[in-house]
Scaffold this motif. Sequence first.
Motif, short mmCIF file in Angstrom:
data_model
loop_
_atom_site.label_atom_id
_atom_site.label_comp_id
_atom_site.label_asym_id
_atom_site.label_seq_id
_atom_site.Cartn_x
_atom_site.Cartn_y
_atom_site.Cartn_z
N UNK A 21 20.96 40.22 20.31
CA UNK A 21 21.54 40.48 21.08
C UNK A 21 21.10 42.60 21.63
N UNK A 22 20.72 42.77 20.13
CA UNK A 22 19.84 44.14 20.77
C UNK A 22 19.10 44.13 21.19
N UNK A 23 17.93 43.41 20.66
CA UNK A 23 16.58 43.39 21.56
C UNK A 23 16.97 42.75 22.50
N UNK A 24 17.74 42.30 23.24
CA UNK A 24 18.02 41.84 24.86
C UNK A 24 18.56 43.08 25.67
N UNK A 25 19.00 43.83 24.71
CA UNK A 25 19.41 45.10 25.40
C UNK A 25 18.47 46.97 25.72
N UNK A 32 10.56 54.30 25.50
CA UNK A 32 10.93 55.16 25.41
C UNK A 32 11.60 55.66 23.50
N UNK A 33 12.72 56.16 23.30
CA UNK A 33 13.24 56.25 22.40
C UNK A 33 14.80 56.90 23.11
N UNK A 34 13.80 57.39 24.05
CA UNK A 34 15.10 58.38 24.81
C UNK A 34 16.59 57.72 25.44
N UNK A 35 15.36 56.48 26.49
CA UNK A 35 16.68 55.35 26.61
C UNK A 35 16.90 54.35 26.21
N UNK A 36 16.63 53.67 24.99
CA UNK A 36 17.17 53.03 24.16
C UNK A 36 17.01 53.30 22.99
N UNK A 37 17.78 53.73 22.83
CA UNK A 37 18.36 55.06 21.24
C UNK A 37 19.24 53.76 20.43
N UNK A 42 20.61 50.11 16.11
CA UNK A 42 21.07 48.79 16.08
C UNK A 42 20.39 47.69 15.40
N UNK A 43 18.82 47.41 16.13
CA UNK A 43 17.76 46.69 15.68
C UNK A 43 17.33 46.97 14.15
N UNK A 44 17.62 48.59 14.49
CA UNK A 44 17.03 48.75 12.61
C UNK A 44 18.30 48.58 11.65
N UNK A 45 19.89 48.58 12.40
CA UNK A 45 20.50 48.60 11.23
C UNK A 45 20.77 46.93 10.72
N UNK A 46 20.97 46.41 11.58
CA UNK A 46 20.39 44.80 11.49
C UNK A 46 20.17 43.96 11.17
N UNK A 47 17.92 44.77 10.63
CA UNK A 47 17.54 44.31 9.86
C UNK A 47 17.77 44.54 8.35
N UNK A 48 18.19 45.93 8.11
CA UNK A 48 18.39 46.16 6.42
C UNK A 48 20.13 45.15 6.43
#
Length: 63
Positions: A21-25, A32-37, A42-48
């Motif tokens: 879901x987060x990858x699709x978002x 850029x990090x500003x638009x996709x923070x 979400x991706x980082x937390x789910x991977x952890x």
Amino acid sequence: MKSIAKVFRALSIIFIIILIFWIVMIDYKDLSFKNNISPYFGIFSMVLMLIAMEFIKRGIKKK
């Protein structure tokens, strides 16, 4: 012990679905990090969480 391993397997599957879901978002027109923070965090937390689930499952299998 096996029922606990099944619970962690189910949680891992749920986390994979949330990861997709987060990858699709992600806005792929502007990465850029500003638009996709939110998607990036979400991706980082789910991977952890997936890594943690794998370590827990390995610990359960050893016992």
